[in-house]
Design a protein around this motif. Structure first.
Motif, PDB file in Angstrom:
ATOM      1  N   MET A 187      49.362  39.748  55.195  1.00 27.32           N
ATOM      2  CA  MET A 187      50.469  40.369  54.473  1.00 27.32           C
ATOM      3  C   MET A 187      51.692  39.452  54.438  1.00 27.32           C
ATOM      4  O   MET A 187      52.458  39.461  53.460  1.00 27.32           O
ATOM      5  CB  MET A 187      50.835  41.705  55.125  1.00 27.32           C
ATOM      6  N   ALA A 188      51.898  38.645  55.483  1.00 27.67           N
ATOM      7  CA  ALA A 188      53.013  37.689  55.473  1.00 27.67           C
ATOM      8  C   ALA A 188      52.810  36.642  54.387  1.00 27.67           C
ATOM      9  O   ALA A 188      53.749  36.293  53.649  1.00 27.67           O
ATOM     10  CB  ALA A 188      53.144  37.027  56.844  1.00 27.67           C
ATOM     11  N   MET A 189      51.590  36.142  54.262  1.00 26.93           N
ATOM     12  CA  MET A 189      51.299  35.154  53.227  1.00 26.93           C
ATOM     13  C   MET A 189      51.435  35.752  51.830  1.00 26.93           C
ATOM     14  O   MET A 189      51.945  35.107  50.905  1.00 26.93           O
ATOM     15  CB  MET A 189      49.886  34.590  53.429  1.00 26.93           C
ATOM     16  N   GLU A 206      62.144  28.400  51.793  1.00 26.23           N
ATOM     17  CA  GLU A 206      62.995  28.416  52.994  1.00 26.23           C
ATOM     18  C   GLU A 206      62.147  28.252  54.254  1.00 26.23           C
ATOM     19  O   GLU A 206      62.512  27.523  55.180  1.00 26.23           O
ATOM     20  CB  GLU A 206      63.779  29.724  53.043  1.00 26.23           C
ATOM     21  N   CYS A 207      60.998  28.916  54.278  1.00 24.56           N
ATOM     22  CA  CYS A 207      60.102  28.797  55.436  1.00 24.56           C
ATOM     23  C   CYS A 207      59.566  27.368  55.578  1.00 24.56           C
ATOM     24  O   CYS A 207      59.518  26.820  56.683  1.00 24.56           O
ATOM     25  CB  CYS A 207      58.936  29.773  55.295  1.00 24.56           C
ATOM     26  N   ALA A 208      59.170  26.777  54.450  1.00 21.72           N
ATOM     27  CA  ALA A 208      58.629  25.413  54.486  1.00 21.72           C
ATOM     28  C   ALA A 208      59.673  24.419  54.964  1.00 21.72           C
ATOM     29  O   ALA A 208      59.378  23.527  55.762  1.00 21.72           O
ATOM     30  CB  ALA A 208      58.121  25.028  53.099  1.00 21.72           C
ATOM     31  N   THR A 209      60.896  24.573  54.479  1.00 19.45           N
ATOM     32  CA  THR A 209      61.979  23.673  54.878  1.00 19.45           C
ATOM     33  C   THR A 209      62.247  23.778  56.379  1.00 19.45           C
ATOM     34  O   THR A 209      62.396  22.765  57.073  1.00 19.45           O
ATOM     35  CB  THR A 209      63.257  23.992  54.090  1.00 19.45           C
ATOM     36  N   GLU A 210      62.311  25.003  56.872  1.00 19.64           N
ATOM     37  CA  GLU A 210      62.583  25.193  58.297  1.00 19.64           C
ATOM     38  C   GLU A 210      61.454  24.610  59.153  1.00 19.64           C
ATOM     39  O   GLU A 210      61.705  23.938  60.160  1.00 19.64           O
ATOM     40  CB  GLU A 210      62.737  26.678  58.606  1.00 19.64           C
ATOM     41  N   ALA A 211      60.203  24.858  58.751  1.00 18.49           N
ATOM     42  CA  ALA A 211      59.069  24.359  59.533  1.00 18.49           C
ATOM     43  C   ALA A 211      59.045  22.838  59.570  1.00 18.49           C
ATOM     44  O   ALA A 211      58.769  22.233  60.614  1.00 18.49           O
ATOM     45  CB  ALA A 211      57.766  24.901  58.959  1.00 18.49           C
ATOM     46  N   TYR A 270      63.739  31.644  60.929  1.00 18.08           N
ATOM     47  CA  TYR A 270      63.508  32.271  59.628  1.00 18.08           C
ATOM     48  C   TYR A 270      62.029  32.639  59.462  1.00 18.08           C
ATOM     49  O   TYR A 270      61.710  33.710  58.925  1.00 18.08           O
ATOM     50  CB  TYR A 270      63.940  31.346  58.490  1.00 18.08           C
ATOM     51  N   CYS A 271      61.126  31.782  59.917  1.00 16.03           N
ATOM     52  CA  CYS A 271      59.700  32.107  59.857  1.00 16.03           C
ATOM     53  C   CYS A 271      59.394  33.358  60.683  1.00 16.03           C
ATOM     54  O   CYS A 271      58.620  34.224  60.267  1.00 16.03           O
ATOM     55  CB  CYS A 271      58.870  30.935  60.358  1.00 16.03           C
ATOM     56  N   ARG A 272      60.019  33.457  61.850  1.00  9.80           N
ATOM     57  CA  ARG A 272      59.810  34.661  62.661  1.00  9.80           C
ATOM     58  C   ARG A 272      60.396  35.885  61.967  1.00  9.80           C
ATOM     59  O   ARG A 272      59.825  36.980  62.050  1.00  9.80           O
ATOM     60  CB  ARG A 272      60.444  34.488  64.041  1.00  9.80           C
ATOM     61  N   ALA A 273      61.511  35.702  61.259  1.00  6.03           N
ATOM     62  CA  ALA A 273      62.101  36.822  60.521  1.00  6.03           C
ATOM     63  C   ALA A 273      61.154  37.318  59.434  1.00  6.03           C
ATOM     64  O   ALA A 273      61.069  38.522  59.171  1.00  6.03           O
ATOM     65  CB  ALA A 273      63.434  36.404  59.908  1.00  6.03           C
ATOM     66  N   ARG A 333      54.412  40.056  72.732  1.00 10.11           N
ATOM     67  CA  ARG A 333      55.077  38.740  72.770  1.00 10.11           C
ATOM     68  C   ARG A 333      54.120  37.638  72.299  1.00 10.11           C
ATOM     69  O   ARG A 333      54.499  36.756  71.527  1.00 10.11           O
ATOM     70  CB  ARG A 333      55.574  38.462  74.196  1.00 10.11           C
ATOM     71  N   LEU A 334      52.870  37.714  72.732  1.00  5.87           N
ATOM     72  CA  LEU A 334      51.872  36.738  72.310  1.00  5.87           C
ATOM     73  C   LEU A 334      51.577  36.877  70.823  1.00  5.87           C
ATOM     74  O   LEU A 334      51.418  35.871  70.113  1.00  5.87           O
ATOM     75  CB  LEU A 334      50.585  36.907  73.123  1.00  5.87           C
ATOM     76  N   ALA A 335      51.503  38.100  70.319  1.00 11.65           N
ATOM     77  CA  ALA A 335      51.214  38.326  68.905  1.00 11.65           C
ATOM     78  C   ALA A 335      52.290  37.718  68.014  1.00 11.65           C
ATOM     79  O   ALA A 335      51.984  37.095  66.983  1.00 11.65           O
ATOM     80  CB  ALA A 335      51.079  39.824  68.637  1.00 11.65           C
ATOM     81  N   LEU A 336      53.560  37.881  68.394  1.00  9.49           N
ATOM     82  CA  LEU A 336      54.650  37.301  67.606  1.00  9.49           C
ATOM     83  C   LEU A 336      54.610  35.777  67.646  1.00  9.49           C
ATOM     84  O   LEU A 336      54.805  35.111  66.626  1.00  9.49           O
ATOM     85  CB  LEU A 336      55.997  37.802  68.133  1.00  9.49           C
ATOM     86  N   GLN A 337      54.359  35.221  68.819  1.00  9.56           N
ATOM     87  CA  GLN A 337      54.299  33.762  68.937  1.00  9.56           C
ATOM     88  C   GLN A 337      53.131  33.202  68.140  1.00  9.56           C
ATOM     89  O   GLN A 337      53.285  32.223  67.391  1.00  9.56           O
ATOM     90  CB  GLN A 337      54.172  33.367  70.408  1.00  9.56           C
ATOM     91  N   GLU A 338      51.982  33.810  68.280  1.00 11.01           N
ATOM     92  CA  GLU A 338      50.792  33.359  67.559  1.00 11.01           C
ATOM     93  C   GLU A 338      51.007  33.405  66.053  1.00 11.01           C
ATOM     94  O   GLU A 338      50.736  32.433  65.337  1.00 11.01           O
ATOM     95  CB  GLU A 338      49.612  34.253  67.947  1.00 11.01           C
ATOM     96  N   SER A 339      51.519  34.526  65.551  1.00 11.74           N
ATOM     97  CA  SER A 339      51.708  34.686  64.107  1.00 11.74           C
ATOM     98  C   SER A 339      52.741  33.706  63.574  1.00 11.74           C
ATOM     99  O   SER A 339      52.552  33.118  62.499  1.00 11.74           O
ATOM    100  CB  SER A 339      52.131  36.127  63.797  1.00 11.74           C
ATOM    101  N   THR A 340      53.820  33.506  64.311  1.00 10.32           N
ATOM    102  CA  THR A 340      54.875  32.600  63.855  1.00 10.32           C
ATOM    103  C   THR A 340      54.378  31.161  63.787  1.00 10.32           C
ATOM    104  O   THR A 340      54.635  30.445  62.813  1.00 10.32           O
ATOM    105  CB  THR A 340      56.095  32.688  64.788  1.00 10.32           C
ATOM    106  N   ILE A 341      53.652  30.706  64.804  1.00  8.82           N
ATOM    107  CA  ILE A 341      53.172  29.323  64.828  1.00  8.82           C
ATOM    108  C   ILE A 341      52.143  29.076  63.727  1.00  8.82           C
ATOM    109  O   ILE A 341      52.221  28.077  62.995  1.00  8.82           O
ATOM    110  CB  ILE A 341      52.587  28.984  66.212  1.00  8.82           C
ATOM    111  N   VAL A 342      51.177  29.974  63.577  1.00  8.77           N
ATOM    112  CA  VAL A 342      50.166  29.806  62.527  1.00  8.77           C
ATOM    113  C   VAL A 342      50.821  29.833  61.152  1.00  8.77           C
ATOM    114  O   VAL A 342      50.535  28.992  60.289  1.00  8.77           O
ATOM    115  CB  VAL A 342      49.089  30.905  62.636  1.00  8.77           C
ATOM    116  N   PHE A 343      51.710  30.782  60.937  1.00  4.51           N
ATOM    117  CA  PHE A 343      52.404  30.909  59.653  1.00  4.51           C
ATOM    118  C   PHE A 343      53.199  29.645  59.335  1.00  4.51           C
ATOM    119  O   PHE A 343      53.125  29.105  58.220  1.00  4.51           O
ATOM    120  CB  PHE A 343      53.333  32.130  59.713  1.00  4.51           C
ATOM    121  N   ALA A 344      53.955  29.136  60.312  1.00  6.89           N
ATOM    122  CA  ALA A 344      54.805  27.962  60.078  1.00  6.89           C
ATOM    123  C   ALA A 344      53.965  26.715  59.816  1.00  6.89           C
ATOM    124  O   ALA A 344      54.315  25.893  58.959  1.00  6.89           O
ATOM    125  CB  ALA A 344      55.730  27.746  61.272  1.00  6.89           C
ATOM    126  N   CYS A 345      52.871  26.540  60.547  1.00 12.16           N
ATOM    127  CA  CYS A 345      52.007  25.373  60.311  1.00 12.16           C
ATOM    128  C   CYS A 345      51.439  25.385  58.896  1.00 12.16           C
ATOM    129  O   CYS A 345      51.347  24.338  58.245  1.00 12.16           O
ATOM    130  CB  CYS A 345      50.874  25.346  61.337  1.00 12.16           C
TER     131      CYS A 345
END
Length: 592
Positions: free
Chosen positions: A372-374, A386-391, A414-417, A540-552
């Motif tokens: 859903m984020a994608m 904006e996400c690509a620039t920040e990453a 911003y990616c976490r947002a 906490r792990l779910a947020l970290q996992e989703s943010t890192i995968v999304f940003a990469c």
């Protein structure tokens, strides 16, 4: 036969026409029921409908009191209450940890996850102490420091995943590759690859689970396919979901495990295949810990031959001190009896089922969240840019980011947002429930002891009393842009745009003079991970996992959907994954 029986009930027991019926005693002051109901099922068809359906919203939104946001309804013959206000939801979560799962759901998933799975425990008076014991054991593995130490493994999987998709985009001979004229992001005449979002993010979730749980590589993201052992894990969970469907309730082949059917043979094979692997890993890891504690005592944890595959050593990172299994084992070994071999075997089985429970809690949910984020950023090129620039800025500011991925992730505000806003508008778990063991007051209404309270998470998140401009996808409600002096490591002009988390307590809620102002979100009204003492222990792990995968992914790839695509959700127990979501990936231009 099952379908015909259900159709007969639907045709011959029509929906009642009477509304405005007081379900609870007048002394409770709870509003009457205003939604027509079925003579047998009550409002169960409404409750079991997808969160964006008319039936679901008719019950929880249209049927709620306009002032209090409280609704009343029947779940078969059981009187229930629904709430919409964020503050009411917080009170409900704070005042009860007890919930009654459907006996069908409990029966099948207890067989899959174990009788003592904390997900299936109702936390009634009899099981409350056992639930606390199990939850306290699991919480040890999800502290902030423990989760930060898992970031490197998550980043490695995310980077492998991204590299595989890039290779797929460049390889013109693959079935997923196609050629296009323009991707809408400045990259003309580029090759692309198309995958179903839920499928590929399940692969990523599987690999991340293997790495952070017991330092095992399932290999799904490397090959962009489900490997045999990953298939066994996936089959075990999906089979239980299938057996719980209403249409299968009267099907002997779905409900009776002792029947000699192909389904039952497959379930037994796949569950034993995966649990056997996990038991073997538990034995090997316990032996390693025992050797560390008592050098030279090779019999500390028994002499039974390990069932770990011979290729396991080659698939490990070589750094398992911080995985979930090691943390759980160290906690468990503190209280075990070294001389009792039966207790040792029970420990292996218990930990294997515990890890399977952790996987069950985050498998579909994480894959749905990332899907859903994608989709959300594919609908808005500004947010995606904006996400690509920040990453990319975060990557450029620390050349050796793989050495400390948690620090890299901390720069992705911003990616976490975007992830938080996706959780708000598209919560993977769209409903929750509690049972009160005492009377609770809500806006002058009394919810009596024993009453079931349903919390429609998606509707709470889109109620304007809880979030301003609730139906808009606005990551800026979670973060604000600031300009900070840079240390010139990026070679920029000395000023680097940054995003920081907003504080709803100090910022004003509304500024009528500026209609474009977006009030800060109140994180206490975000219930995607539940709330209170029975919240999601791995949030906490779910947020970290989703943010890192999304940003990469957004750092190196653009994402789009085909023209005219309409996203639809389906119901899967309490989950709401998309029916389908073909995502189109292309290599992102270097200058973006």
């Amino acid at each position: 036969a099952t379908t015909k029986v259900l159709q007969w009930f639907k045709q011959h027991l029509h929906t009642a026409t009477e509304i405005n019926i007081s379900i609870f005693p007048p002394s409770t002051k709870l509003p009457p029921c205003t939604t027509p109901y079925h003579a047998i099922y009550g409002h169960m068809p409404n409750v079991f409908s997808p969160p964006d359906s008319v039936k679901f919203n008719t019950l929880f939104v249209d049927g709620a009191n306009p002032n209090s946001g409280i609704s009343t309804f029947w779940f078969m013959n059981k009187p229930c209450v629904g709430v919409l206000k964020g503050e009411h939801a917080r009170i409900v979560f704070r005042n009860s940890i007890e919930r009654h799962a459907s006996w069908v759901v409990a029966r099948h998933f207890k067989r899959c996850l174990g009788e003592d799975s904390i997900v299936m425990m109702d936390c009634s008076t009899k099981s409350r102490d056992k639930w606390r014991q199990h939850r306290n054991l699991i919480k040890v593995a999800f502290t902030k420091n423990a989760v930060d130490n898992m970031a490197n493994k998550i980043w490695k999987v995310a980077n492998t995943f991204t590299s595989s998709l890039l290779h797929e985009c460049d390889d013109t001979n693959t079935s997923h590759n196609n050629r296009g004229d323009d991707d809408g992001n400045g990259s003309s005449y580029s090759y692309s690859c198309t995958f179903d979002a839920l499928e590929i993010f399940k692969w990523a979730t599987l690999d991340i689970f293997g790495r952070v749980a017991f330092d095992y590589n399932f290999g799904c993201t490397e090959n962009l396919m489900t490997t045999p052992i990953a298939h066994s894990l996936n089959y075990t969970i999906e089979d239980s979901n299938t057996r719980c469907k209403v249409v299968n309730l009267l099907s002997p082949s779905h409900q009776l495990y002792w029947l000699p059917t192909k389904r039952n043979r497959d379930f037994k094979y796949h569950s034993e295949n995966f649990l056997g692997l996990m038991r073997g890993i538990c034995q090997e890891r316990a032996r390693e810990i025992g050797n560390d504690r008592s050098r030279g005592n090779n019999n500390e944890y028994g002499s039974e031959e390990s069932r770990v595959p011979t290729n396991l050593q080659a698939t490990k990172d070589g750094d398992n001190d911080d995985d979930l299994l090691t943390l759980l084992l160290k906690s468990k070994l503190e209280s075990r009896d070294d001389s009792n071999s039966n207790e040792q075997d029970d420990t292996h089985d218990e930990l294997a089922k515990m890890l399977l429970t952790v996987f069950f809690g985050g498998y579909d949910t994480s894959a749905t969240l990332l899907s859903m984020a994608m989709w959300s950023i594919a609908m808005d090129s500004r947010i995606q840019q904006e996400c690509a620039t920040e990453a990319r800025d975060a990557s450029n500011s620390k050349p050796s980011l793989h050495e400390d991925a948690s620090q890299w992730e901390s720069k992705l505000a911003y990616c976490r947002a975007v992830i938080l806003e996706t959780l708000r508008l598209h919560p993977p778990v769209y409903t929750n429930g509690r049972v009160f063991h005492k009377d609770v007051e809500l806006d002058g209404c009394t919810i009596p002891v024993g009453a079931s309270v349903y919390l429609p998470i998606a509707q709470i998140h889109t109620d304007e009393r809880n979030f301003a401009r609730p139906t808009e996808f606005l990551p800026e409600r979670w973060v604000a842009r600031i300009r900070k002096e840079d240390d010139s490591t990026t070679g920029s002009a000395g000023i680097l745009p940054r995003w920081v988390a907003r504080d709803y307590k100090t910022e004003p809620k509304f500024m009528e003079s500026d209609p474009s102002y977006i009030p800060p979100a109140n994180p206490q009204y975000l219930f995607s991970f539940s709330s209170g003492s029975r919240n999601c222990v791995g949030n906490r792990l779910a947020l970290q996992e989703s943010t890192i995968v999304f940003a990469c992914l957004v750092r190196d790839l653009t994402v789009n959907v085909r023209e005219g695509f309409v996203m639809r959700k389906r119901k899967k127990l309490a989950l709401a994954p998309p029916v389908e979501m073909p995502l189109i990936f292309r290599r992102r231009e270097k200058h973006v």
